[in-house]
Scaffold this active site. Structure first.
Site, mmCIF file in Angstrom:
data_model
loop_
_atom_site.group_PDB
_atom_site.id
_atom_site.type_symbol
_atom_site.label_atom_id
_atom_site.label_comp_id
_atom_site.label_asym_id
_atom_site.label_seq_id
_atom_site.Cartn_x
_atom_site.Cartn_y
_atom_site.Cartn_z
ATOM 1 N N THR A 13 4.319 4.058 -23.759
ATOM 2 C CA THR A 13 4.565 5.496 -23.543
ATOM 3 C C THR A 13 4.032 6.319 -24.716
ATOM 4 O OG1 THR A 13 6.562 4.853 -22.367
ATOM 5 C CG2 THR A 13 6.400 7.160 -23.010
ATOM 6 N N GLU A 121 8.322 11.241 -38.521
ATOM 7 C CA GLU A 121 8.876 12.406 -37.804
ATOM 8 C C GLU A 121 9.333 12.038 -36.394
ATOM 9 O OE1 GLU A 121 9.160 15.827 -39.107
ATOM 10 O OE2 GLU A 121 10.559 15.487 -37.459
ATOM 11 N N VAL A 124 13.116 10.390 -35.154
ATOM 12 C CA VAL A 124 14.371 11.121 -34.909
ATOM 13 C C VAL A 124 14.077 12.327 -34.020
ATOM 14 C CG1 VAL A 124 16.286 12.372 -35.972
ATOM 15 C CG2 VAL A 124 15.299 10.400 -37.144
ATOM 16 N N ASP A 193 20.987 3.748 -30.245
ATOM 17 C CA ASP A 193 19.818 4.589 -30.519
ATOM 18 C C ASP A 193 20.221 5.818 -31.352
ATOM 19 O OD1 ASP A 193 16.944 5.497 -29.610
ATOM 20 O OD2 ASP A 193 18.257 7.182 -29.105
ATOM 21 N N LYS A 197 19.216 6.898 -35.374
ATOM 22 C CA LYS A 197 18.647 8.201 -35.726
ATOM 23 C C LYS A 197 19.510 8.946 -36.743
ATOM 24 C CE LYS A 197 16.391 8.709 -31.228
ATOM 25 N NZ LYS A 197 16.638 9.129 -29.837
HETATM 26 N N1 LIG Z 1 9.366 6.580 -25.444
HETATM 27 C C1 LIG Z 1 9.731 7.617 -26.165
HETATM 28 O O1 LIG Z 1 9.834 8.725 -25.636
HETATM 29 C C2 LIG Z 1 9.990 7.478 -27.634
HETATM 30 C C3 LIG Z 1 10.375 8.596 -28.376
HETATM 31 C C4 LIG Z 1 10.576 8.484 -29.765
HETATM 32 C C5 LIG Z 1 10.397 7.251 -30.367
HETATM 33 N N2 LIG Z 1 10.043 6.168 -29.612
HETATM 34 C C6 LIG Z 1 9.839 4.886 -30.287
HETATM 35 O O2 LIG Z 1 8.461 4.550 -30.192
HETATM 36 C C7 LIG Z 1 8.303 3.145 -30.109
HETATM 37 C C8 LIG Z 1 7.527 2.786 -28.839
HETATM 38 O O3 LIG Z 1 8.220 3.247 -27.702
HETATM 39 P P1 LIG Z 1 7.530 3.269 -26.258
HETATM 40 O O4 LIG Z 1 8.493 3.979 -25.370
HETATM 41 O O5 LIG Z 1 6.140 3.758 -26.363
HETATM 42 O O6 LIG Z 1 7.556 1.718 -25.901
HETATM 43 P P2 LIG Z 1 6.781 0.969 -24.721
HETATM 44 O O7 LIG Z 1 6.341 1.929 -23.687
HETATM 45 O O8 LIG Z 1 7.631 -0.170 -24.306
HETATM 46 O O9 LIG Z 1 5.469 0.395 -25.434
HETATM 47 C C9 LIG Z 1 5.514 -0.624 -26.397
HETATM 48 C C10 LIG Z 1 4.105 -1.052 -26.691
HETATM 49 O O10 LIG Z 1 4.102 -1.967 -27.769
HETATM 50 C C11 LIG Z 1 3.325 -3.114 -27.404
HETATM 51 N N3 LIG Z 1 3.870 -4.262 -28.123
HETATM 52 C C12 LIG Z 1 5.086 -4.821 -28.024
HETATM 53 N N4 LIG Z 1 5.191 -5.858 -28.871
HETATM 54 C C13 LIG Z 1 4.031 -5.935 -29.525
HETATM 55 C C14 LIG Z 1 3.508 -6.814 -30.523
HETATM 56 N N5 LIG Z 1 4.233 -7.812 -31.005
HETATM 57 N N6 LIG Z 1 2.244 -6.618 -30.972
HETATM 58 C C15 LIG Z 1 1.493 -5.612 -30.472
HETATM 59 N N7 LIG Z 1 1.934 -4.745 -29.533
HETATM 60 C C16 LIG Z 1 3.175 -4.935 -29.067
HETATM 61 C C17 LIG Z 1 3.439 -3.236 -25.894
HETATM 62 O O11 LIG Z 1 2.337 -3.975 -25.409
HETATM 63 P P3 LIG Z 1 2.027 -4.138 -23.837
HETATM 64 O O12 LIG Z 1 1.571 -2.782 -23.367
HETATM 65 O O13 LIG Z 1 0.970 -5.147 -23.756
HETATM 66 O O14 LIG Z 1 3.342 -4.530 -23.216
HETATM 67 C C18 LIG Z 1 3.399 -1.752 -25.516
HETATM 68 O O15 LIG Z 1 2.089 -1.307 -25.411
HETATM 69 C C19 LIG Z 1 9.721 2.562 -30.177
HETATM 70 O O16 LIG Z 1 10.032 2.269 -31.503
HETATM 71 C C20 LIG Z 1 10.586 3.716 -29.682
HETATM 72 O O17 LIG Z 1 11.902 3.647 -30.157
HETATM 73 C C21 LIG Z 1 9.838 6.254 -28.267
#
Ligand SMILES: NC(=O)c1ccc[n+]([C@@H]2O[C@H](COP(=O)([O-])OP(=O)(O)OC[C@H]3O[C@@H](n4cnc5c(N)ncnc54)[C@H](OP(=O)(O)O)[C@@H]3O)[C@@H](O)[C@H]2O)c1
Length: 423
Positions: A13, A121, A124, A193, A197
């Protein structure tokens, strides 16, 4: 500006959002992107699959890469990957609150030794700018209090429970169907979560390391439709509040739990997946920042913002930005939940006899608790009644003692819920 080479770890995402936004910046080159599964279809126009690797250490060890954007999440293997990158002299931009809350001190220490920065940034409240403002333009302030809605999933569930009179289970199911909650919602609904934060935010706000292990945490899974209804009748909305405050004795009170928030309070008006942070400082007074706490584009806004600050600073100097160094030298003296003072909402199931309210009054009085409202909610088929009590400010340990004593009385069948109140 000199050309900056970045490596992105994680392409879900947030990672894809960041990649798309970076297409607007010719001075920034994405050299490699690490993912877990190389076979997964990536729905991005004109995307060069050759950028992908399933070995994140390749990026951490690439001498040409200046900055790592870590948007993979989790602690393992992310911690080792970032440690390697920092030891190789790379700056880090991350959205990973869990990693920072659990391993931040170690990472910041290594970063200090290696003269590189970690910017976060996006970790949180997603798209809301709060970390950089606290570290830069608010640095003239002594911040004494934070009260915030930091988790969009739980705020969405509580909003739907209120608006549509739904049970927790039905509202969660709806949130999962609409993509607001994950299949395993534990991290959100149990308050983990929000705790990650608030540990990060209170550490930088109070300039003392707030330990995640000492944060009292309670989720929203025990909130019933009846609690939401009783709260509304009394003039409140129920919200999952992450709060931190510096007490007069210098101790730090940081916790996450649901609260009854008075309808007139700005946080009571924050609905659906929106996040909001209320911060009190001297000399600024009360500030409130509200906006999208998650999502691909809002989170990319914060990640790319950090990256551009770093890029512009690196043009002039290789020294870290002073505002991006995190102070972990002084340990916060955090208090236990039992030592806190709050107003309370207590929902009690009692026998429908004339003495029940008197017993509640007596036991509260004996435990130094003044009642401000008491309300009986009709009689059920089993001849029990739901009694709702709102207390004046009382000590948590006194309230817990009173609840134990109440349960020993024959007239009291159950304590259905205990929630804290914010006016
Ligand atoms: N989603 C939000 O709105 C949001 C907001 C603020 C902060 N965050 C933070 O941002 C981070 C990512 O969130 P997300 O929602 O984007 O997660 P996500 O959609 O689940 O994406 C995770 C990504 O990381 C990759 N990945 C997982 N393990 C890995 C490894 N060992 N080596 C290399 N790549 C790896 C996955 O690969 P594959 O694609 O191959 O599965 C995927 O592309 C988290 O820490 C989350 O807490 C998210």
């Amino acid at each position: 500006m000199k050309k900056l080479k970045v490596g992105i770890i994680g392409f879900g995402t947030v990672g894809t959002g960041v990649f798309k936004v970076l297409q607007n910046y010719k001075e920034i080159t994405v050299k490699k992107i690490a993912v877990k599964n190389l076979n997964k279809k990536r729905n991005i126009e004109n995307f060069d699959e050759k950028l992908l690797t399933n070995n994140a250490f390749e990026i951490a060890n690439d001498p040409e890469i200046d900055v790592i954007i870590e948007v993979a999440g989790g602690v393992n293997p992310t911690f080792d990957i970032l440690k390697t990158a920092i030891n190789n002299g790379k700056h880090i931009v991350t959205a990973n609150k869990e990693l920072l809350a659990k391993k931040g001190s170690e990472l910041f220490q290594i970063a200090k030794e290696k003269n590189v920065v970690i910017l976060y940034e996006a970790a949180v409240a997603g798209g809301i700018p709060i970390i950089m403002p606290v570290k830069t333009i608010l640095c003239a302030n002594k911040i004494s209090k934070i009260a915030a809605i930091l988790n969009g999933t739980t705020n969405y569930i509580l909003t739907k429970m209120h608006e549509q009179n739904l049970s927790y289970e039905t509202a969660l199911k709806q949130a999962q169907e609409l993509g607001y909650a994950e299949t395993d919602p534990t991290g959100d609904v149990e308050g983990f979560d929000a705790a990650y934060k608030i540990s990060i935010l209170s550490t930088i706000s109070f300039n003392k390391k707030v330990s995640i292990d000492k944060i009292y945490r309670e989720g929203i899974t025990k909130i019933t439709a009846q609690d939401i209804k009783s709260a509304a009748e009394l003039g409140y909305r129920i919200k999952l509040i992450a709060m931190g405050q510096v007490l007069e004795n210098g101790k730090i009170d940081v916790r996450v739990h649901p609260m009854l928030v008075a309808k007139k309070h700005l946080l009571a008006k924050v609905n659906n997946a929106t996040n909001s942070i209320m911060l009190t400082g001297y000399p600024v007074g009360d500030l409130i920042l509200t906006g999208p706490g998650a999502g691909s584009e809002p989170t990319a806004s914060s990640v790319v913002g950090d990256l551009l600050v770093l890029a512009s600073e690196l043009e002039y100097s290789n020294a870290p930005l002073p505002q991006s160094i995190c102070h972990h030298d002084e340990i916060a003296d955090q208090i236990e939940i039992g030592e806190t003072f709050n107003e309370y909402y207590i929902s009690i199931n009692a026998s429908n006899n004339p003495g029940a309210i008197g017993i509640i009054g007596t036991i509260c009085g004996k435990n130094n608790i003044n009642i401000s409202t008491i309300m009986q909610k009709g009689v059920k088929d089993d001849n029990t009644a739901e009694i709702v009590v709102i207390t004046e400010k009382s000590k948590e340990s006194d309230v817990q003692n009173a609840l134990k004593e109440l349960l020993q009385s024959d007239s009291i069948k159950n304590i259905d819920n205990l929630l804290r109140v914010m006016n």
